[in-house]
Design an enzyme around this catalytic site. Structure first.
Site, PDB file in Angstrom:
ATOM      1  N   ASP A   1      56.768   7.923 -18.751  1.00  0.00           N
ATOM      2  CA  ASP A   1      55.462   8.473 -19.123  1.00  0.00           C
ATOM      3  C   ASP A   1      55.445   9.989 -19.249  1.00  0.00           C
ATOM      4  O   ASP A   1      54.453  10.561 -19.689  1.00  0.00           O
ATOM      5  CB  ASP A   1      54.404   8.049 -18.087  1.00  0.00           C
ATOM      6  CG  ASP A   1      54.154   6.557 -18.126  1.00  0.00           C
ATOM      7  OD1 ASP A   1      54.113   6.014 -19.241  1.00  0.00           O
ATOM      8  OD2 ASP A   1      54.017   5.941 -17.063  1.00  0.00           O
TER       9      ASP A   1
ATOM     10  N   HIS B   1      60.027   6.952  -9.632  1.00  0.00           N
ATOM     11  CA  HIS B   1      60.010   5.546 -10.021  1.00  0.00           C
ATOM     12  C   HIS B   1      60.504   4.707  -8.864  1.00  0.00           C
ATOM     13  O   HIS B   1      61.411   5.114  -8.142  1.00  0.00           O
ATOM     14  CB  HIS B   1      60.900   5.308 -11.256  1.00  0.00           C
ATOM     15  CG  HIS B   1      60.611   4.007 -11.921  1.00  0.00           C
ATOM     16  ND1 HIS B   1      61.204   2.828 -11.541  1.00  0.00           N
ATOM     17  CD2 HIS B   1      59.753   3.698 -12.928  1.00  0.00           C
ATOM     18  CE1 HIS B   1      60.722   1.850 -12.285  1.00  0.00           C
ATOM     19  NE2 HIS B   1      59.846   2.341 -13.133  1.00  0.00           N
TER      20      HIS B   1
HETATM   21  N1  CMC Z   1      55.218  13.841  -7.003  1.00  0.00           N
HETATM   22  C1  CMC Z   1      55.431  14.268  -5.730  1.00  0.00           C
HETATM   23  N2  CMC Z   1      55.962  13.507  -4.760  1.00  0.00           N
HETATM   24  C2  CMC Z   1      56.287  12.239  -5.084  1.00  0.00           C
HETATM   25  C3  CMC Z   1      56.101  11.719  -6.376  1.00  0.00           C
HETATM   26  C4  CMC Z   1      55.547  12.575  -7.350  1.00  0.00           C
HETATM   27  N3  CMC Z   1      55.346  12.142  -8.596  1.00  0.00           N
HETATM   28  N4  CMC Z   1      56.526  10.441  -6.414  1.00  0.00           N
HETATM   29  C5  CMC Z   1      56.950  10.150  -5.180  1.00  0.00           C
HETATM   30  N5  CMC Z   1      56.818  11.239  -4.363  1.00  0.00           N
HETATM   31  C6  CMC Z   1      57.248  11.345  -2.967  1.00  0.00           C
HETATM   32  C7  CMC Z   1      56.322  10.608  -2.028  1.00  0.00           C
HETATM   33  O1  CMC Z   1      55.286  11.444  -1.534  1.00  0.00           O
HETATM   34  C8  CMC Z   1      57.272  10.166  -0.957  1.00  0.00           C
HETATM   35  O2  CMC Z   1      57.559  11.272  -0.133  1.00  0.00           O
HETATM   36  P1  CMC Z   1      57.897  11.061   1.448  1.00  0.00           P
HETATM   37  O3  CMC Z   1      59.156  10.250   1.485  1.00  0.00           O
HETATM   38  O4  CMC Z   1      58.026  12.428   1.980  1.00  0.00           O
HETATM   39  O5  CMC Z   1      56.712  10.320   2.018  1.00  0.00           O
HETATM   40  C9  CMC Z   1      58.550   9.829  -1.717  1.00  0.00           C
HETATM   41  O6  CMC Z   1      58.514  10.667  -2.884  1.00  0.00           O
HETATM   42  C10 CMC Z   1      58.666   8.373  -2.135  1.00  0.00           C
HETATM   43  O7  CMC Z   1      57.489   8.030  -2.852  1.00  0.00           O
HETATM   44  P2  CMC Z   1      56.773   6.621  -2.795  1.00  0.00           P
HETATM   45  O8  CMC Z   1      55.350   6.781  -3.195  1.00  0.00           O
HETATM   46  O9  CMC Z   1      57.055   5.973  -1.468  1.00  0.00           O
HETATM   47  O10 CMC Z   1      57.611   5.845  -3.901  1.00  0.00           O
HETATM   48  P3  CMC Z   1      57.170   4.527  -4.654  1.00  0.00           P
HETATM   49  O11 CMC Z   1      58.398   3.881  -5.111  1.00  0.00           O
HETATM   50  O12 CMC Z   1      56.242   3.735  -3.796  1.00  0.00           O
HETATM   51  O13 CMC Z   1      56.298   5.057  -5.890  1.00  0.00           O
HETATM   52  C11 CMC Z   1      55.682   5.860  -8.013  1.00  0.00           C
HETATM   53  C12 CMC Z   1      56.761   5.162  -7.180  1.00  0.00           C
HETATM   54  C13 CMC Z   1      56.077   5.784  -9.480  1.00  0.00           C
HETATM   55  C14 CMC Z   1      54.340   5.124  -7.843  1.00  0.00           C
HETATM   56  C15 CMC Z   1      55.560   7.328  -7.551  1.00  0.00           C
HETATM   57  O14 CMC Z   1      56.784   7.999  -7.760  1.00  0.00           O
HETATM   58  C16 CMC Z   1      54.417   8.070  -8.227  1.00  0.00           C
HETATM   59  O15 CMC Z   1      53.270   8.007  -7.767  1.00  0.00           O
HETATM   60  N6  CMC Z   1      54.684   8.785  -9.398  1.00  0.00           N
HETATM   61  C17 CMC Z   1      53.652   9.428 -10.139  1.00  0.00           C
HETATM   62  C18 CMC Z   1      52.942   8.415 -11.029  1.00  0.00           C
HETATM   63  C19 CMC Z   1      53.814   7.974 -12.193  1.00  0.00           C
HETATM   64  O16 CMC Z   1      54.417   8.760 -12.898  1.00  0.00           O
HETATM   65  N7  CMC Z   1      53.810   6.641 -12.442  1.00  0.00           N
HETATM   66  C20 CMC Z   1      54.540   6.054 -13.555  1.00  0.00           C
HETATM   67  C21 CMC Z   1      55.691   5.224 -13.092  1.00  0.00           C
HETATM   68  S1  CMC Z   1      56.820   4.771 -14.421  1.00  0.00           S
HETATM   69  C22 CMC Z   1      55.918   3.849 -15.540  1.00  0.00           C
HETATM   70  C23 CMC Z   1      55.177   2.678 -15.015  1.00  0.00           C
HETATM   71  O17 CMC Z   1      55.508   2.082 -13.975  1.00  0.00           O
HETATM   72  O18 CMC Z   1      54.230   2.299 -15.651  1.00  0.00           O
END
Ligand code: CMC
Length: 429
Positions: free
Chosen positions: A364, A307
């Site tokens: 989720d 998140h």
């Molecule tokens: N699985 C594997 N690696 C992950 C995941 C994951 N679910 N989420 C983040 N990472 C890694 C990412 O690759 C990155 O690694 P590095 O620092 O080595 O490059 C690091 O963690 C930080 O990730 P980010 O993408 O820069 O973080 P963000 O804040 O931009 O993204 C997120 C947040 C929710 C989009 C992301 O964690 C994600 O894609 N999660 C899976 C989708 C998900 O469950 N979404 C629902 C969010 S909660 C409800 C809502 O918002 O509606």
């Protein structure tokens, strides 16, 4: 909390003193509004990881401590003691309602549950297998065509009415989209039922036999709606506000919110989680899924994990996790996907990759297992989220329309295209 009042920033040989906004709770925010004028520089913040886009009194999140509050009330207390409709009132109006205020609100929402009959014709235009989110987006947007010409959204009462209409009609539209997809005849909302039961009836009732609705199902869905009702400036709410900042029709704003919610990085994650759990299939395959999620070349992420704001735990996930056991138990369901989910959570939470990046199950991760237990098909999961989030979206829209400082949202960019060049006639290229 820091008592920082201003900061000095030097850029382009100039030093500018920038005021700092001190929120009631949370980190101070440096107001960079005068930076371009005084230094000729803009700021760049990819994905808005460091930028507050507005002032808001609706929802507070402390991502490090796993705190979520609506209008100051902790989510745990609302989940235990309130109802979705009361939470919707709270989000919209700022305080919990008195008995009379709630009775009027419930009455108003109930009286607006029906749709203009044209909607039943409109839905027929969609293909039989259209994704319900695509239909919802179009149908909510089409509400602007019913409530635009004679409506003056500068009038607070008309704004309130738009909010009531959205909270009342989005569940009816959602049920209509579902029924279109499976070829069931339309049924009308039963106004003798309370909000969530009414929605479940509108979705599942068939004319040929009465629906035996489990009170466990209605209670569980009501709780899920409370947990999904608002989440401050997330992608879809920010979208609603961006569209709202232009003065667009409220139904168009909420339709834009539905579009933003659909993506798998946001609300679409609940559908993606269930598909992922089904693909993993058994606890024996959990470790390979975790390994794949760690491999950046795989293009695979653990859906329902991570998140932007929560870096400790998502309090909504904690409540939903507990509720999942309870609901499955009370409904007498033994779903092997719950074992896969638990094993996956356990494996990820002790894996360095997830620990170092502070990736925890989010709202989720478990919600899909409950939706499945309630008989809600996977493609309707994000629609459930949208029904609940409508209360948050429209509360933010109302807040924005009341804000004397509201101005059109208009970000800048770092231009990376060609420098100036001369047009070349087509036969010379
Ligand atoms: N699985 C594997 N690696 C992950 C995941 C994951 N679910 N989420 C983040 N990472 C890694 C990412 O690759 C990155 O690694 P590095 O620092 O080595 O490059 C690091 O963690 C930080 O990730 P980010 O993408 O820069 O973080 P963000 O804040 O931009 O993204 C997120 C947040 C929710 C989009 C992301 O964690 C994600 O894609 N999660 C899976 C989708 C998900 O469950 N979404 C629902 C969010 S909660 C409800 C809502 O918002 O509606």
């Amino acid at each position: 909390m820091s008592d920082l009042k201003e900061v000095s920033l030097s850029a382009a040989d100039k030093t500018v003193v920038l005021p700092v906004h001190q929120p009631v709770l949370g980190q101070p925010c440096i107001d960079i509004g005068k930076l371009p004028k005084e230094t000729g520089c803009f700021t760049f913040d990819n994905g808005f990881t460091a930028t507050a886009s507005c002032k808001s009194a609706i929802t507070y999140i402390d991502g490090d401590e796993g705190v979520l509050m609506y209008r100051g009330y902790p989510i745990e207390q609302l989940a235990e003691k309130s109802s979705f409709l009361e939470v919707a009132y709270l989000l919209m109006n700022g305080d919990l309602p008195s008995k009379d205020e709630f009775a009027k609100f419930e009455h108003d929402v109930t009286k607006h549950s029906m749709l203009n009959e044209r909607f039943t014709q409109f839905v027929q235009g969609f293909r039989y297998d259209a994704h319900p989110m695509a239909m919802l987006m179009g149908m909510v947007g089409s509400m602007a065509s019913f409530y635009h010409n004679d409506h003056d959204y500068a009038d607070p009462e008309q704004r309130r009415l738009a909010a009531i209409r959205l909270i009342a009609k989005v569940p009816t539209i959602a049920a209509l989209c579902y029924r279109h997809r499976i070829g069931w005849p339309n049924v009308y909302p039963k106004n003798n039922l309370e909000y969530v039961s009414r929605f479940l009836h509108t979705m599942f009732e068939v004319p040929s036999e009465p629906l035996q609705l489990s009170p466990v199902a209605a209670k569980a869905l009501d709780l899920l709606f409370i947990l999904h009702a608002d989440h401050e400036q997330n992608a879809s709410t920010s979208t609603v506000r961006l569209v709202g900042s232009t003065g667009a029709n409220p139904y168009a704003c909420v339709s834009a919110g539905v579009a933003a919610l659909w993506g798998p990085a946001h609300g679409g994650a609940n559908e993606a989680v269930l598909k992922m759990l089904e693909e993993i299939g058994s606890t024996a395959n959990v470790q390979s899924a975790v390994d794949k999620a760690k491999d950046k070349n795989s293009g695979f992420r653990l859906m329902g994990f991570g998140h932007r704001v929560y870096k400790n735990f998502d309090p909504r996930a904690t409540i939903i996790r507990e509720m999942t056991y309870k609901v499955l138990n009370e409904l007498g369901i033994n779903d092997p996907l719950l074992d896969v989910a638990m094993k996956l959570e356990e494996a990820a939470l002790k894996d360095d990759y997830f620990v170092q990046r502070k990736l925890y199950p989010n709202v989720d991760f478990y919600s899909g297992i409950i939706y499945k237990a309630l008989g809600i098909p996977t493609e309707m999961f994000t629609v459930m989220f949208a029904i609940a989030r409508t209360a948050g979206w429209i509360s933010h829209w109302l807040e924005q329309q009341n804000d004397p400082d509201n101005k059109i949202g208009r970000p800048r960019q770092v231009y990376t295209g060609s420098a100036s060049r001369d047009y070349v006639a087509i036969d010379k290229r």
